[in-house]
Design a protein around this motif. Structure first.
Motif, PDB file in Angstrom:
ATOM      1  N   ILE A  79       9.304  11.072  26.531  1.00 12.73           N
ATOM      2  CA  ILE A  79       9.747  10.872  25.151  1.00 12.73           C
ATOM      3  C   ILE A  79       8.931   9.712  24.583  1.00 12.73           C
ATOM      4  O   ILE A  79       8.838   8.648  25.199  1.00 12.73           O
ATOM      5  N   LEU A  80       8.342   9.925  23.412  1.00 16.31           N
ATOM      6  CA  LEU A  80       7.467   8.921  22.812  1.00 16.31           C
ATOM      7  C   LEU A  80       8.166   8.212  21.662  1.00 16.31           C
ATOM      8  O   LEU A  80       8.642   8.855  20.718  1.00 16.31           O
ATOM      9  N   CYS A  81       8.230   6.880  21.751  1.00 17.43           N
ATOM     10  CA  CYS A  81       8.896   6.062  20.747  1.00 17.43           C
ATOM     11  C   CYS A  81       7.957   4.975  20.245  1.00 17.43           C
ATOM     12  O   CYS A  81       6.834   4.834  20.722  1.00 17.43           O
ATOM     13  N   ASN A  82       8.452   4.199  19.301  1.00 16.66           N
ATOM     14  CA  ASN A  82       7.724   3.053  18.774  1.00 16.66           C
ATOM     15  C   ASN A  82       8.723   1.921  18.554  1.00 16.66           C
ATOM     16  O   ASN A  82       9.849   2.158  18.104  1.00 16.66           O
ATOM     17  N   LYS A  83       8.310   0.704  18.870  1.00 21.26           N
ATOM     18  CA  LYS A  83       9.215  -0.449  18.801  1.00 21.26           C
ATOM     19  C   LYS A  83       9.782  -0.652  17.406  1.00 21.26           C
ATOM     20  O   LYS A  83      10.951  -1.005  17.252  1.00 21.26           O
ATOM     21  N   GLU A  84       8.971  -0.426  16.374  1.00 19.47           N
ATOM     22  CA  GLU A  84       9.424  -0.635  14.997  1.00 19.47           C
ATOM     23  C   GLU A  84      10.204   0.549  14.469  1.00 19.47           C
ATOM     24  O   GLU A  84      11.222   0.384  13.797  1.00 19.47           O
ATOM     25  N   GLU A  85       9.743   1.755  14.763  1.00 25.32           N
ATOM     26  CA  GLU A  85      10.357   2.957  14.208  1.00 25.32           C
ATOM     27  C   GLU A  85      11.709   3.267  14.840  1.00 25.32           C
ATOM     28  O   GLU A  85      12.630   3.738  14.155  1.00 25.32           O
ATOM     29  N   ASN A  86      11.837   3.041  16.137  1.00 29.92           N
ATOM     30  CA  ASN A  86      13.051   3.410  16.862  1.00 29.92           C
ATOM     31  C   ASN A  86      13.778   2.161  17.341  1.00 29.92           C
ATOM     32  O   ASN A  86      13.215   1.071  17.342  1.00 29.92           O
ATOM     33  N   THR A  87      15.022   2.310  17.750  1.00 28.33           N
ATOM     34  CA  THR A  87      15.825   1.155  18.138  1.00 28.33           C
ATOM     35  C   THR A  87      15.886   0.997  19.653  1.00 28.33           C
ATOM     36  O   THR A  87      15.676   1.958  20.404  1.00 28.33           O
ATOM     37  N   ARG A  88      16.181  -0.219  20.089  1.00 31.64           N
ATOM     38  CA  ARG A  88      16.320  -0.486  21.524  1.00 31.64           C
ATOM     39  C   ARG A  88      17.443   0.361  22.109  1.00 31.64           C
ATOM     40  O   ARG A  88      17.319   0.894  23.224  1.00 31.64           O
ATOM     41  N   GLU A  89      18.540   0.500  21.364  1.00 33.09           N
ATOM     42  CA  GLU A  89      19.669   1.296  21.843  1.00 33.09           C
ATOM     43  C   GLU A  89      19.258   2.748  22.070  1.00 33.09           C
ATOM     44  O   GLU A  89      19.677   3.383  23.043  1.00 33.09           O
ATOM     45  N   MET A  90      18.420   3.282  21.182  1.00 30.99           N
ATOM     46  CA  MET A  90      17.926   4.642  21.352  1.00 30.99           C
ATOM     47  C   MET A  90      17.113   4.766  22.625  1.00 30.99           C
ATOM     48  O   MET A  90      17.301   5.710  23.408  1.00 30.99           O
ATOM     49  N   VAL A  91      16.205   3.818  22.826  1.00 24.27           N
ATOM     50  CA  VAL A  91      15.342   3.866  24.008  1.00 24.27           C
ATOM     51  C   VAL A  91      16.176   3.826  25.278  1.00 24.27           C
ATOM     52  O   VAL A  91      15.928   4.607  26.225  1.00 24.27           O
ATOM     53  N   GLU A  92      17.169   2.975  25.325  1.00 23.10           N
ATOM     54  CA  GLU A  92      18.017   2.859  26.513  1.00 23.10           C
ATOM     55  C   GLU A  92      18.771   4.152  26.784  1.00 23.10           C
ATOM     56  O   GLU A  92      18.927   4.557  27.948  1.00 23.10           O
ATOM     57  N   GLU A  93      19.224   4.816  25.732  1.00 22.70           N
ATOM     58  CA  GLU A  93      19.946   6.081  25.903  1.00 22.70           C
ATOM     59  C   GLU A  93      18.993   7.205  26.300  1.00 22.70           C
ATOM     60  O   GLU A  93      19.305   8.049  27.142  1.00 22.70           O
ATOM     61  N   LEU A  94      17.798   7.192  25.712  1.00 24.75           N
ATOM     62  CA  LEU A  94      16.813   8.232  25.997  1.00 24.75           C
ATOM     63  C   LEU A  94      16.292   8.150  27.425  1.00 24.75           C
ATOM     64  O   LEU A  94      15.917   9.165  28.021  1.00 24.75           O
TER      65      LEU A  94
END
Length: 263
Positions: A79-94
């Motif tokens: 799953i590809l994210c970005n520090k500014e675009e997405n949230t830390r909570e999202m990353v942890e759940e993903l």
């Protein structure tokens, strides 16, 4: 394969990812230009390039809020994210679903590093090199073009109600500087709320840029801004050219030249 993403998180990949969920519009466009269309399983509703993706790819939500069950059903390898675009909570759940790669882009160099890293992750180094070579060539050409152009003071608006601008330590600010524009809000936080009536006290810009995204500025907003900016010229600009990184940069420098010629 063990790699570190752009915020230095270690990611372990057992194989070249064959199923990708991208939660960042500019990175979705980059994946397509890297020849990875068939590997992209899920995207956000804001992933508008290429245009046909919205009808053939699974939409999993936006950049700040996604449907985790839908992503889980896609069985992504990464799953590809970005520090500014997405949230830390999202990353942890993903991370409970699949390995998550987080980009962090402030400069063109950061973007080139990301493209090269995607080339390694997805085993498409030749295509990655093709894109980075084009960007580097066009960047050199643009630096020569802009070298003798006058520096102009500018304010770059991204939102209204409240009025918000691109401040310092942002990719937009980096590109403004590259274009020979002095960001009057460059000494402030990344995306500060500002008072339009104080814009002349803040820096009295020569140019007021109204970005095409994320807020859909219209003529009445230009008139509203013009009431307080005195001599400044108000210009509508393509927000994708100033804020999308990755392969979008291949097109950006021709746009920047065209913008300069309009001023």
């Amino acid at each position: 394969m063990i790699i570190k993403d752009q915020i230095q998180r270690e990611i372990i990949l057992e194989k070249v990812p064959g199923r990708i969920v991208s939660l960042v519009p500019s990175q979705t466009e980059l994946l397509f230009d890297l020849g990875l269309e068939d590997s992209i399983a899920g995207i956000t509703k804001f992933c508008v390039h290429p245009y046909h993706f919205k009808s053939v790819k699974t939409i999993v939500g936006g950049t700040k809020k996604v449907k985790y069950d839908r992503i889980r059903e896609l069985q992504p390898d990464i799953i590809l994210c970005n520090k500014e675009e997405n949230t830390r909570e999202m990353v942890e759940e993903l991370e409970k679903i699949a390995p998550v790669h987080v980009s962090d882009i402030f400069t063109i160099k950061d973007s080139l590093d990301l493209i090269r890293q995607y080339g390694e992750i997805f085993s498409c180094r030749t295509d990655a090199s093709r894109i980075t070579d084009k960007i580097e060539h066009r960047l050199r050409d643009f630096r020569e073009y802009i070298a003798d152009k006058p520096v102009l003071k500018a304010a770059y608006f991204i939102w209204r109600e409240p009025w918000m601008v691109a401040g310092g330590n942002t990719f937009i600010d980096h590109l403004l500087t590259l274009n020979g524009f002095e960001n009057i809000y460059g000494n402030k936080e990344r995306y500060p709320v500002v008072e339009l009536k104080k814009i002349r006290l803040e820096g009295d810009p020569d140019l007021v840029f109204l970005s095409s995204e994320p807020y859909p500025f219209k003529e009445e907003h230009a008139f509203e801004a013009g009431r307080f900016t005195h001599h400044a010229k108000t210009v509508f600009v393509d927000g994708e050219m100033f804020s999308w990184y990755g392969s979008r940069l291949v097109k950006a420098f021709d746009y920047f030249k065209m913008l300069r010629e309009r001023l």
